[in-house]
Design a protein around this motif. Structure first.
Motif, PDB file in Angstrom:
ATOM      1  N   UNK A 166      18.902  51.486  51.121  1.00 17.17           N
ATOM      2  CA  UNK A 166      18.296  50.358  51.829  1.00 17.17           C
ATOM      3  C   UNK A 166      18.050  50.658  53.307  1.00 17.17           C
ATOM      4  N   UNK A 167      18.348  51.885  53.717  1.00 15.00           N
ATOM      5  CA  UNK A 167      18.037  52.361  55.065  1.00 15.00           C
ATOM      6  C   UNK A 167      18.584  51.428  56.156  1.00 15.00           C
ATOM      7  N   UNK A 168      19.841  51.035  56.015  1.00 16.43           N
ATOM      8  CA  UNK A 168      20.449  50.148  57.009  1.00 16.43           C
ATOM      9  C   UNK A 168      20.621  50.840  58.359  1.00 16.43           C
ATOM     10  N   UNK A 169      20.642  52.185  58.355  1.00 18.31           N
ATOM     11  CA  UNK A 169      20.791  52.904  59.621  1.00 18.31           C
ATOM     12  C   UNK A 169      19.553  52.767  60.502  1.00 18.31           C
ATOM     13  N   UNK A 170      18.423  52.484  59.892  1.00 16.09           N
ATOM     14  CA  UNK A 170      17.181  52.333  60.655  1.00 16.09           C
ATOM     15  C   UNK A 170      17.042  50.884  61.071  1.00 16.09           C
ATOM     16  N   UNK A 171      17.412  50.592  62.305  1.00 11.65           N
ATOM     17  CA  UNK A 171      17.423  49.205  62.784  1.00 11.65           C
ATOM     18  C   UNK A 171      16.027  48.618  62.959  1.00 11.65           C
ATOM     19  N   UNK A 172      15.013  49.474  62.946  1.00 11.69           N
ATOM     20  CA  UNK A 172      13.637  48.992  63.090  1.00 11.69           C
ATOM     21  C   UNK A 172      13.086  48.439  61.769  1.00 11.69           C
ATOM     22  N   UNK A 173      13.745  48.797  60.667  1.00 13.92           N
ATOM     23  CA  UNK A 173      13.268  48.359  59.357  1.00 13.92           C
ATOM     24  C   UNK A 173      14.167  47.262  58.804  1.00 13.92           C
ATOM     25  N   UNK A 174      13.599  46.404  57.996  1.00 18.54           N
ATOM     26  CA  UNK A 174      14.372  45.397  57.281  1.00 18.54           C
ATOM     27  C   UNK A 174      14.057  45.554  55.795  1.00 18.54           C
ATOM     28  N   UNK A 175      14.306  46.773  55.290  1.00 19.08           N
ATOM     29  CA  UNK A 175      13.963  47.109  53.912  1.00 19.08           C
ATOM     30  C   UNK A 175      14.686  46.180  52.943  1.00 19.08           C
ATOM     31  N   UNK A 176      15.979  46.006  53.157  1.00 15.38           N
ATOM     32  CA  UNK A 176      16.765  45.185  52.246  1.00 15.38           C
ATOM     33  C   UNK A 176      16.349  43.721  52.334  1.00 15.38           C
ATOM     34  N   UNK A 177      16.134  43.241  53.564  1.00 10.01           N
ATOM     35  CA  UNK A 177      15.710  41.850  53.730  1.00 10.01           C
ATOM     36  C   UNK A 177      14.400  41.570  53.030  1.00 10.01           C
ATOM     37  N   UNK A 178      13.433  42.483  53.186  1.00 14.98           N
ATOM     38  CA  UNK A 178      12.130  42.318  52.533  1.00 14.98           C
ATOM     39  C   UNK A 178      12.265  42.367  51.016  1.00 14.98           C
ATOM     40  N   UNK A 179      13.106  43.283  50.529  1.00 14.74           N
ATOM     41  CA  UNK A 179      13.299  43.407  49.085  1.00 14.74           C
ATOM     42  C   UNK A 179      13.972  42.161  48.519  1.00 14.74           C
ATOM     43  N   UNK A 180      14.916  41.632  49.265  1.00 16.07           N
ATOM     44  CA  UNK A 180      15.623  40.413  48.849  1.00 16.07           C
ATOM     45  C   UNK A 180      14.642  39.248  48.747  1.00 16.07           C
TER      46      UNK A 180
END
Length: 530
Positions: free
Chosen positions: A182-196
């Protein structure tokens, strides 16, 4: 992350979700898969946070075990920091990856999942989910984590008839989820939030009439969010009195640089849990949101607060008590009448007006009937327009854009301090949409058109009109959009003389044809057909 990668991730999650489906309906297996994703998120956040703290000790969080010297002191130090900063605590052996590995057994090198190679993890997993909540007891975040996983009954026969069958399906789901980054280390992305958000939308589309309990279509959310953030880059507060999964609150945050505090209330317990998970999962600190579980109209939980932005998609024409005692409630007392018990639409409007700050904007979705119904609702409309002049705009949306209902809806926008107090803007956007399968969908161009028309208060033929207060009064406070936006399409004028000549010519042709047929019949010595 590219759009293609995003779509691949969304499909992966949806496939994993369907692993759980079995005989469960959409909202039942939703609770499990979203709960597991949330547990994975909490674990990864915990590990990232702890590893950062432990850098000076040259050790990682997972390396802490009872054999390690000073392990208890290290864990206690991490726990104290985690409860302060994250609001919860997980031990190294309670992390998602560790549980997934235990459940996965000897399947790690296999292409085909073999149930005989799994370990039994149900009891451990249930205990861990309980421990997350227990870790917050007596802290500031206790209310935010209270019974958060209560809808995840790992002993439910819906997951499988036997404990072994339930363990197999859960171990399989955890194993698949563990492989997703979910790439939580990349603070510029909200991959998990978007997927949720994607999954919540997918579940809503399959939940029929119940979908309205927890989800507003993203296109409508965008419009509401853009309307209430017009002219602002930061918000002190945003509030949703019927917040469902919390997606609408989070959508508002995407339209500005910063929202200091989020407030919401939700009656349905399961949906309330979903809203809290959604907040935490999108990185909203537990001190920055206050979501309550109660009936908003009957038992409001934020009664003394006012908010800079308010958004809502209340249940359409819901019933409420309309108890006469509410005539002395500050939310309703000044109007002289309560909304009817059979239709709470304007009770929500009154509630939201009460909570709206002087410099605030509120926008809510209502059924069209709220624009023109008589009785108490007409009385309330009159008070809001004539006595308060709070109504800023009325926007008509296409039919069939909400899950579970095909009725046309509208957005009403209110402000206590209006920049344009001499008129009310009406927008008829009911014909601007794309039909996808059985659902009508607002396109990006449709959304932009609505928002830009509102912000510029543009008058466009057959689309928008600024109606004076005098016009509203002359229509007896009936806000039905066609009264103000003329969408009548005149038919082409007809040349009667030309039509008459055409008819004469046709008559002549028919006479000639009849004569020809008669001649043929005579030659064949048969009777004519006329």
């Amino acid at each position: 992350m590219s759009e293609d990668q995003k779509r691949v991730l969304e499909q992966q999650l949806w496939n994993i979700a369907n692993t759980l489906r079995g005989k469960m309906n959409a909202d039942e297996f939703r609770d499990y898969i979203l709960g597991f994703i949330f547990y994975k998120y909490l674990s990864e956040r915990m590990e990232m946070f702890a590893d950062e703290i432990l850098k000076q000790d040259k050790i990682t969080f997972r390396e802490i075990n009872p054999k390690l010297q000073d392990s208890e002191e290290l864990l206690e130090a991490v726990k104290e920091e985690a409860l302060e900063k994250l609001g919860y605590f997980l031990k190294p052996e309670e992390l998602f990856t560790e549980v997934a590995k235990r459940g996965n057994g000897d399947n790690s090198e296999e292409d085909v999942y073999d149930a005989s190679k799994t370990n039994f993890i149900l009891e451990d997993l249930q205990k861990i989910l309980t421990n997350i909540q227990l870790s917050t007891m007596g802290t500031e975040s206790e209310e935010d984590f209270d019974n958060l996983f209560e809808d995840m009954d790992l002993n439910s026969t819906k997951l499988g008839r036997t404990p072994e069958a339930r363990n197999e399906i859960i171990a399989k789901v955890l194993s698949h989820l563990d492989k997703i980054d979910f790439k939580l280390h990349d603070t510029e992305l909200d991959v998990l939030g978007d997927a949720y958000e994607y999954l919540i939308g997918q579940f809503a589309s399959g939940a029929g009439k119940k979908a309205g309990e927890f989800y507003t279509p993203q296109e409508v959310s965008k419009i509401l969010a853009k309307l209430v953030t017009t002219g602002k880059s930061k918000l002190r507060s945003v509030y949703d009195p019927t917040c469902g999964s919390g997606s609408l609150l989070l959508r508002v945050a995407k339209e500005v640089e910063e929202v200091n505090n989020f407030y919401g209330q939700e009656m349905n317990r399961t949906t309330y849990n979903l809203a809290r998970m959604n907040m935490i999962l999108h990185g909203v600190h537990y001190r920055k949101f206050d979501i309550k579980q109660e009936d908003t109209l009957e038992r409001p939980q934020h009664i003394d607060l006012q908010f800079e932005a308010i958004v809502a998609n209340p249940p359409f024409s819901a019933q409420w008590s309309a108890n006469p005692l509410f005539t002395s409630d500050d939310r309703f007392s000044q109007y002289g009448k309560l909304a009817p018990s059979s239709k709470a639409d304007f009770a929500f409007v009154q509630h939201m007006i009460h909570h709206l700050a002087e410099n605030g904007t509120m926008a809510l979705v209502l059924p069209h009937g709220a624009l023109f119904r008589g009785g108490a609702e007409q009385h309330i409309r009159k008070y809001l327009i004539e006595n308060r002049n709070f109504l800023d705009a009325v926007i008509g949306l296409p039919a069939n854009i909400f899950y579970g209902t095909s009725i046309p809806t509208c957005i009403m926008v209110f402000k206590k301090c209006r920049e344009n107090p001499d008129d009310i803007l009406f927008i008829d956007a009911s014909n601007d949409f794309e039909k996808i399968k059985t659902q009508n969908v607002l396109r990006l161009s449709d959304i932009d058109k609505i928002v830009e028309t509102y912000r510029n208060r543009t008058e466009t033929e057959k689309y928008s009109k600024k109606a004076t207060l005098t016009e509203i009064v002359s229509n007896d406070y009936n806000l039905n959009i066609p009264r103000y936006v003329d969408t009548f399409e005149a038919e082409e004028s007809i040349d009667i003389d030309a039509i008459a000549e055409q008819m004469k010519a046709l008559d002549n042709d028919m006479i000639a044809l009849d004569s020809t047929i008669a001649d043929f019949c005579k030659e064949l010595n048969i009777s004519t057909p006329f």
